[in-house]
Enzyme design. Structure first.
Site, PDB file in Angstrom:
ATOM      1  N   GLY A  47       0.816  -1.206   0.000  1.00 13.84           N
ATOM      2  CA  GLY A  47       0.000   0.000   0.000  1.00 13.84           C
ATOM      3  C   GLY A  47       0.847   1.252   0.000  1.00 13.84           C
ATOM      4  N   GLN A  52       2.936  10.080   0.922  1.00 15.47           N
ATOM      5  CA  GLN A  52       4.238   9.399   0.930  1.00 15.47           C
ATOM      6  C   GLN A  52       5.061   9.703  -0.321  1.00 15.47           C
ATOM      7  OE1 GLN A  52       2.489   5.345   1.974  1.00 15.47           O
ATOM      8  NE2 GLN A  52       4.448   5.323   3.039  1.00 15.47           N
ATOM      9  N   CYS A  97       6.331   0.356   7.136  1.00  9.24           N
ATOM     10  CA  CYS A  97       5.935   1.488   6.291  1.00  9.24           C
ATOM     11  C   CYS A  97       7.156   1.946   5.509  1.00  9.24           C
ATOM     12  CB  CYS A  97       5.404   2.604   7.186  1.00  9.24           C
ATOM     13  SG  CYS A  97       4.858   4.057   6.293  1.00  9.24           S
ATOM     14  N   LEU A  98       6.980   2.209   4.219  1.00 10.33           N
ATOM     15  CA  LEU A  98       8.113   2.677   3.405  1.00 10.33           C
ATOM     16  C   LEU A  98       8.665   4.004   3.928  1.00 10.33           C
ATOM     17  CD1 LEU A  98       6.940   2.056  -0.278  1.00 10.33           C
ATOM     18  CD2 LEU A  98       8.595   0.714   1.023  1.00 10.33           C
ATOM     19  N   HIS A 139      -4.124   1.504   7.795  1.00  4.49           N
ATOM     20  CA  HIS A 139      -2.787   2.116   7.797  1.00  4.49           C
ATOM     21  C   HIS A 139      -2.698   3.207   6.716  1.00  4.49           C
ATOM     22  CE1 HIS A 139       1.809   1.693   7.926  1.00  4.49           C
ATOM     23  NE2 HIS A 139       1.599   2.408   6.838  1.00  4.49           N
ATOM     24  N   GLU A 140      -3.156   2.884   5.501  1.00  3.92           N
ATOM     25  CA  GLU A 140      -3.029   3.850   4.395  1.00  3.92           C
ATOM     26  C   GLU A 140      -3.955   5.044   4.591  1.00  3.92           C
ATOM     27  OE1 GLU A 140      -0.495   3.542   2.659  1.00  3.92           O
ATOM     28  OE2 GLU A 140      -0.089   1.436   3.111  1.00  3.92           O
ATOM     29  N   HIS A 143      -2.538   7.594   6.835  1.00  5.71           N
ATOM     30  CA  HIS A 143      -1.565   8.497   6.205  1.00  5.71           C
ATOM     31  C   HIS A 143      -2.239   9.776   5.706  1.00  5.71           C
ATOM     32  CE1 HIS A 143       2.364   6.559   6.037  1.00  5.71           C
ATOM     33  NE2 HIS A 143       1.851   5.413   5.623  1.00  5.71           N
TER      34      HIS A 143
HETATM   35 NI    NI Z   1       2.792   3.577   5.596  1.00  4.93          NI
END
Ligand code: NI
Length: 166
Positions: A47, A52, A97-98, A139-140, A143
């Site tokens: 995701g 991000q 998470c990236l 989670h997404e 963000h």
């Molecule tokens: Ni993330």
């Protein structure tokens, strides 16, 4: 095909709440395509949210079929202005998470969610998800409100782990 650079913690962009898409904006289709290319460029990534990659719009791309974790995923999902309209149950899952490449954490989430939003063609979409995919959606969507998984950790001492490699 463009792979976009990932904004990393503690960049303040990640703490900023995103604007909803109110009309078709030029460049959004390309942005979504680039987000999908960026997602698949990272092994096991499931995701990605627009902040991000530095865009403060309410867009997420998700593909839980890329994970080996057991779930029945919807596959490739694009959601604009996603809202969680129902949540049920409680589970704790290890998240990464990236934007926080050096850490993972145990996060408490709902077991199942209903998410409503628009798809890539601005058609209303309702997703019923559970388990891993429900966690990824939560989670997404977090963000988009400037919330990282670290913000949802109960104890920084016992629930955050240093990653050896991503
Ligand atoms: Ni993330």
């Amino acid at each position: 095909m463009s792979i976009l650079p990932i904004i990393k913690y503690p960049n303040p962009i990640l703490k900023t709440s995103c604007e909803p898409l109110r009309q078709e904006l030029p460049g959004v289709k390309q942005l979504i395509k680039d987000m999908q290319d960026t997602l698949i460029s990272h092994p096991f990534c499931v995701g990605l949210a627009a902040p991000q990659v530095g865009t403060l719009l309410r867009i997420v791309v998700i593909d839980c079929s890329r994970s080996r974790k057991p779930c029945q995923p919807h596959g490739n999902l694009v959601l604009l202005n996603p809202v969680i309209t129902q949540r049920e149950g409680e589970l704790v899952m290890r998240e990464g998470c990236l934007s926080l490449p050096d850490y993972t954490g145990n996060v408490k989430r709902a077991v199942s969610v209903i998410v409503e939003g628009l798809d890539n063609d601005a058609i209303p979409k309702k997703i019923v998800a559970e388990g891993f995919e429900a966690v990824v959606l939560q989670h997404e969507i977090d963000h988009l409100d400037g919330i990282l998984f670290l913000d949802r950790i109960s104890s920084l001492k016992t629930d955050v782990f240093r990653r050896k490699n991503y």
